[in-house]
Enzyme design. Structure first.
Site, PDB file in Angstrom:
ATOM      1  N   ALA A   8      39.563  25.493 -24.857  1.00 25.10           N
ATOM      2  CA  ALA A   8      39.100  25.614 -23.474  1.00 25.10           C
ATOM      3  C   ALA A   8      39.822  26.800 -22.849  1.00 25.10           C
ATOM      4  CB  ALA A   8      39.410  24.343 -22.684  1.00 25.10           C
ATOM      5  N   CYS A   9      39.130  27.502 -21.976  1.00 24.79           N
ATOM      6  CA  CYS A   9      39.769  28.606 -21.257  1.00 24.79           C
ATOM      7  C   CYS A   9      39.407  28.488 -19.787  1.00 24.79           C
ATOM      8  CB  CYS A   9      39.354  29.958 -21.841  1.00 24.79           C
ATOM      9  SG  CYS A   9      37.635  30.428 -21.543  1.00 24.79           S
ATOM     10  N   PRO A  10      40.147  29.162 -18.915  1.00 25.78           N
ATOM     11  CA  PRO A  10      39.906  29.026 -17.476  1.00 25.78           C
ATOM     12  C   PRO A  10      38.460  29.328 -17.047  1.00 25.78           C
ATOM     13  CG  PRO A  10      42.016  30.056 -17.831  1.00 25.78           C
ATOM     14  CD  PRO A  10      41.343  29.961 -19.188  1.00 25.78           C
ATOM     15  N   MET A  65      44.478  25.609 -19.983  1.00 30.46           N
ATOM     16  CA  MET A  65      44.039  24.697 -18.929  1.00 30.46           C
ATOM     17  C   MET A  65      44.072  23.279 -19.481  1.00 30.46           C
ATOM     18  SD  MET A  65      39.947  25.468 -18.776  1.00 30.46           S
ATOM     19  CE  MET A  65      39.653  24.123 -17.659  1.00 30.46           C
TER      20      MET A  65
END
Length: 107
Positions: A8-10, A65
């Protein structure tokens, strides 16, 4: 070795999926089975099932995150890495996972 990963990334777009692909390629290249769940802008895809967690040797999570449902991995060895590191250094991360498992087997 059976590896599970969650990326997951921002922004929840490119890096989430690039990391999942890089991790999958690196693990398969080293002869490991892997499943990577993505938690991107369109939601959770390729959801990891409870029975897969039971069978997993190690979990690789991105730390940029909060990972949703992280508690399902309780009791499993976990490696937390930056999503950018997974994209650029997936081979090194899989090697680290091998190290962690080897150390657990020796104990």
């Amino acid at each position: 070795m059976k590896i599970l990963g969650v990326t997951a990334c921002p922004s929840g777009v490119a890096h989430t999926y690039m990391a999942a692909e890089a991790l999958s390629k690196a693990a398969k290249k080293r002869g490991h089975s892997i499943k990577v769940e993505t938690q991107g802008s369109i939601g959770i895809e390729n959801t990891i099932r409870a029975e897969e967690v039971v069978d997993a040797d190690i979990i690789i999570l991105t730390k940029d995150m909060a990972i949703k449902n992280k508690e399902r991995f309780a009791g499993k060895p976990i490696i937390n890495v930056g999503v950018g590191d997974v994209v650029r250094k997936a081979d090194i991360i899989v090697a680290k996972a091998e190290e962690v498992i080897a150390q657990r087997v020796q104990k």
